[in-house]
Design a protein around this motif. Structure first.
Motif, PDB file in Angstrom:
ATOM      1  N   PRO A  13     -26.544  15.045  13.172  1.00  0.00           N
ATOM      2  CA  PRO A  13     -26.374  16.063  14.208  1.00  0.00           C
ATOM      3  C   PRO A  13     -25.579  17.257  13.668  1.00  0.00           C
ATOM      4  CG  PRO A  13     -25.046  14.122  14.695  1.00  0.00           C
ATOM      5  CD  PRO A  13     -25.851  13.812  13.492  1.00  0.00           C
ATOM      6  N   GLU A  14     -25.871  18.418  14.214  1.00  0.00           N
ATOM      7  CA  GLU A  14     -25.216  19.640  13.732  1.00  0.00           C
ATOM      8  C   GLU A  14     -23.733  19.669  14.063  1.00  0.00           C
ATOM      9  OE1 GLU A  14     -27.283  23.110  15.026  1.00  0.00           O
ATOM     10  OE2 GLU A  14     -29.217  22.314  14.404  1.00  0.00           O
ATOM     11  N   GLY A  15     -23.363  19.139  15.218  1.00  0.00           N
ATOM     12  CA  GLY A  15     -21.965  19.222  15.649  1.00  0.00           C
ATOM     13  C   GLY A  15     -21.101  18.075  15.141  1.00  0.00           C
ATOM     14  N   GLY A  16     -21.616  17.266  14.242  1.00  0.00           N
ATOM     15  CA  GLY A  16     -20.844  16.125  13.760  1.00  0.00           C
ATOM     16  C   GLY A  16     -21.142  14.890  14.581  1.00  0.00           C
ATOM     17  N   GLY A  17     -20.346  13.875  14.403  1.00  0.00           N
ATOM     18  CA  GLY A  17     -20.565  12.629  15.135  1.00  0.00           C
ATOM     19  C   GLY A  17     -21.649  11.822  14.450  1.00  0.00           C
ATOM     20  N   GLY A  18     -22.657  11.438  15.191  1.00  0.00           N
ATOM     21  CA  GLY A  18     -23.752  10.704  14.588  1.00  0.00           C
ATOM     22  C   GLY A  18     -24.124   9.456  15.362  1.00  0.00           C
ATOM     23  N   TYR A  19     -23.289   9.059  16.337  1.00  0.00           N
ATOM     24  CA  TYR A  19     -23.629   7.864  17.102  1.00  0.00           C
ATOM     25  C   TYR A  19     -24.717   8.209  18.095  1.00  0.00           C
ATOM     26  CZ  TYR A  19     -23.414   4.085  20.441  1.00  0.00           C
ATOM     27  OH  TYR A  19     -23.739   3.047  21.249  1.00  0.00           O
TER      28      TYR A  19
END
Length: 75
Positions: free
Chosen positions: A54-60
């Motif tokens: 994902p562009e905004g970070g995270g990933g869950y």
């Protein structure tokens, strides 16, 4: 009295063949037991396509794999 020494103890060829066959049968049985778990069931749902990061970070994200894990943890 005669001085008898015991003969060298070497397994007979028949015994070696038996042990080799038993080892082969054990390995084959282990493979047969493991095989059904390696092949997916025909009615299994296909895996979800991989997603990019994902562009905004995270990933869950809640995927089928994660949902199945949650199902196994229910009490």
């Amino acid at each position: 009295m005669q001085n008898r020494q015991p003969p060298d103890h070497h397994p007979s060829p028949a015994r070696r063949s038996f042990l080799r066959g038993a080892a082969t049968a054990g390995a084959a049985a282990a493979a047969v037991v493991a095989l059904p778990h390696a092949v997916p069931a025909p009615d299994a749902t296909p895996p979800e396509p991989a997603r990019g990061a994902p562009e905004g970070g995270g990933g869950y994200h809640l995927s089928a794999h994660v949902r199945q894990y949650y199902e196994t943890t229910r009490v």
